[in-house]
Each structure stands twice: as structure tokens, then as C-alpha cells.
Enzyme design. Structure first.
Site, PDB file in Angstrom:
ATOM      1  N   GLY A 248       0.830  -1.212   0.000  1.00 53.94           N
ATOM      2  CA  GLY A 248       0.000   0.000   0.000  1.00 53.94           C
ATOM      3  C   GLY A 248       0.863   1.260   0.000  1.00 53.94           C
ATOM      4  N   ASP A 249       1.957   1.231   0.745  1.00 50.58           N
ATOM      5  CA  ASP A 249       2.855   2.393   0.808  1.00 50.58           C
ATOM      6  C   ASP A 249       3.534   2.598  -0.546  1.00 50.58           C
ATOM      7  OD1 ASP A 249       2.189   2.381   3.523  1.00 50.58           O
ATOM      8  OD2 ASP A 249       3.839   1.019   3.972  1.00 50.58           O
TER       9      ASP A 249
END
Ligand SMILES: Nc1ncnc2c1ncn2[C@@H]1O[C@H](COP(=O)(O)OP(=O)(O)OP(=O)(O)O)[C@@H](O)[C@H]1O
Ligand SMILES: [Mg+2]
Length: 303
Positions: A248-249
Site C-alpha cells: 500500500g505504501d
């Protein structure tokens, strides 16, 4: 300049333990210490992709010094505010299953928060800020909201990747973008998200509730982007999942990397999906080459 904020970073101690026995002395067969925290991850991936950023937030003690040193080694700029206690240690143990023990958050006083707000007041209109990660329960849940409101006055884009109350509060301040995953979107509206169409529907609701762009990730099921005028769905590339930590990052970093270069939301979306998947398919974070390789496999559809 792009800035990331990590309010509650960690030193992640990754250990593999064969034949783990509760209540006995166990020995790790491998161990590794890495800087942890979602804003820090975004800064590290941005560096891999070739975009300069500066990591902000709070660190303390010898564990905080470790984070600073590791970032320096990777040539990631940082300007953390130092707190009195040690930055927490999170133990991630891999046996037959994976067990995590997350250390207690370091204490952050009102004075520390004021220091951060003063630091952020220095940002200029061409800067961009990424607020990533949870907030310790000792801090007000509307801290991100306060930050966004202050920066909105200068038209600074703020992207928020968090969950629960801090996300709800942040949305009220009309951030440039939010990036919920499936569970975070479900929690936000107490509704099931079974597929990308459900995700688009709830993302539109989030736009009505204040967010200006909504990027939704659903792991291997795909992703969606909703903007003021358009909605897009993406199928993720096929590959072997190795480690989805930081996917996600990486997605947030990939999006910002292209957005700040070309300004195209559709291209930024495509690249963000490739970056998330490239991290999911590798040990550690994606490199620019990994992302480029997957890019042709990301199929975008307007809805
Ligand atoms: N199994 C998978 N196969 C292909 N791509 C994946 C897979 N899991 C994650 N990804 C990629 O990573 C992106 C983000 O994944 P995910 O929805 O798991 O984010 P997240 O839950 O926010 O992760 P994080 O733990 O970093 O917060 C997805 O949109 C996709 O591009
Ligand atoms: Mg996430």
C-alpha cells in the site's frame, strides 16, 4: 518538495524461529532490523523510484537514531522531531504462522505536536504532504484534520493513508487524496466491499464526504481511482505473492512519483498499481525497474 509524516514509527525486528515453543527459550535462525512506519516506507520507495522526499515525524532514543542512520545510508532525507523516550520496537516473528508484537508507542507531548505544526507551517504551495499510518490513542484523533486544514490555506496537496477515526476526521478537511484498502473502506461506511464496483460506489461516497480523490486498493483483487469527473478500475498484474507488507505504501509512492512528474491522474493510477504489485512480488520494496516491467500488465478501465 514532497514530505512524508510518520507520527508513530518503529524499528521492526524480523525474526524467523523454527519449532517455536511458547514458554521456552527459542532461537532465531535469521534476524533483521529495519526502519518501520508507513510514511517512512513511502519515502524509501519514492527514493527507489527516483523522487526526492523528506521524512518527518517523531523519533526518540537509540532506536530513533537507528532509523535516522538507516535512512541516511539510503540517502533518504529526514528531519524528525526528537522525543524523550525510545521509538518502539515491533517484533515480527515468522514460525509456521506469523506473530507480531508491537511495542508501546513513544510518548508524544503537546509541545512535540506544536513543533511539528510549526515545521509544517514552513511548507510552500508547491510542496506536497503525505500523512501515513495510525495515530497513537493518546493523541487527538483529529490531528491529521488539523494539519490538513492548516495546509489547505496554502493550497498544499495532502494525501492521507490511515484508518478509523483519524481517517473520518481527515476527510472532513477535504484532503487531496485518501488511500483506503478494502478493510478500511468497509470500516469507514460499515458496508461490505465485495468487488471493485462496490469500491467505486463507496469511494464516490467518500468524495461526497470531503475527499477530493480516492484511491482504493484491494490487494490481489485490483484497485480503483475516483476523481471529480472520472472513475477507473485496474486489474493487478499476475505474479507470485512474496510479501505484501508495504504494498500500500508503494502504491502511494508510485502515485505521487508520477503525479508530480506528469500531472496525469490516470497514469499515476496505473503506475501506483504496478508499484504496489512490484513490492508484493519482491522481498522488500520495489525498484524502478520492477515497476517498469509490470507496467504494461496493468489494465485500466473507465467506469
Ligand atoms: N496478491 C497480490 N497480487 C498482486 N498485487 C498485489 C497483491 N497484493 C497487493 N498487491 C498490490 O499492492 C497494492 C496495495 O495492496 P493492498 O490492498 O494490500 O494495500 P494495503 O492493505 O494498504 O497494504 P499495506 O500493508 O502496505 O498498508 C494493490 O493495489 C496491488 O497493486
Ligand atoms: Mg495500507
Amino acid at each position: 518538495m514532497i514530505y512524508t509524516v510518520t507520527i508513530n514509527p518503529s524499528v521492526d525486528c524480523l525474526m524467523e524461529v523454527e519449532n517455536f515453543h511458547l514458554g521456552k527459550t527459542n532461537r532465531a535462525s535469521t534476524q533483521k532490523m529495519v526502519p518501520g512506519g508507513k510514511g517512512i516506507n513511502v519515502s524509501r520507495v519514492l527514493k527507489n523510484l527516483g523522487t526526492r522526499s523528506e521524512a518527518l515525524g517523531f523519533i526518540g532514543g537509540f532506536t530513533g537514531a537507528f532509523i535516522k542512520d538507516e535512512l541516511e545510508k539510503e540517502s533518504v532525507f529526514s528531519s524528525f522531531i526528537e522525543t524523550e523516550g525510545n521509538t518502539r520496537i515491533n517484533v515480527k516473528m515468522k514460525t509456521d504462522t506469523e506473530t507480531e508484537i508491537n511495542g508501546k508507542a513513544q510518548e508524544i507531548s503537546n509541545e512535540h505536536i506544536q513543533k511539528l505544526l510549526i515545521q509544517l507551517d514552513e511548507l510552500k504551495s508547491e510542496d506536497l504532504l503525505i500523512l501515513s499510518g495510525s495515530l497513537p490513542s493518546t493523541l487527538p484523533a483529529d490531528l491529521y484534520n488539523t494539519i490538513i486544514n492548516r495546509l489547505n490555506e496554502k493550497n498544499i496537496y495532502v494525501c492521507v493513508d490511515t484508518s478509523g477515526e483519524p481517517l473520518k476526521a481527515a476527510m472532513k478537511a477535504s484532503p487531496y487524496m485518501i488511500k483506503p484498502n478494502q478493510a478500511e473502506l468497509e470500516q469507514l461506511y460499515e458496508e461490505n466491499v465485495k468487488n471493485l464496483d462496490d469500491a467505486v460506489k463507496l469511494a464516490r461516497k467518500a468524495m461526497a464526504d470531503g475527499a477530493r480523490h480516492v484511491l482504493v486498493s484491494m490487494g490481489g483483487e485490483g484497485a480503483a481511482l475516483v476523481t471529480k469527473n472520472e472513475s477507473y478500475k485496474a486489474a493487478v498484474p499476475k505474479g507470485t505473492l512474496i510479501n505484501s507488507v508495504g504494498a500500500g505504501d508503494s502504491m502511494v509512492a508510485g502515485f505521487i512519483h508520477i503525479l508530480t512528474q506528469s500531472g496525469s491522474l490516470e497514469e499515476a493510477f496505473k503506475y501506483s498499481v504496478a508499484a504496489g504489485s512490484a513490492t508484493a512480488f519482491s522481498n522488500g520494496f520495489c525498484s524502478a525497474e520492477d515497476v517498469e516491467k509490470l507496467l504494461p500488465e496493468v489494465l485500466i478501465e473507465k467506469v
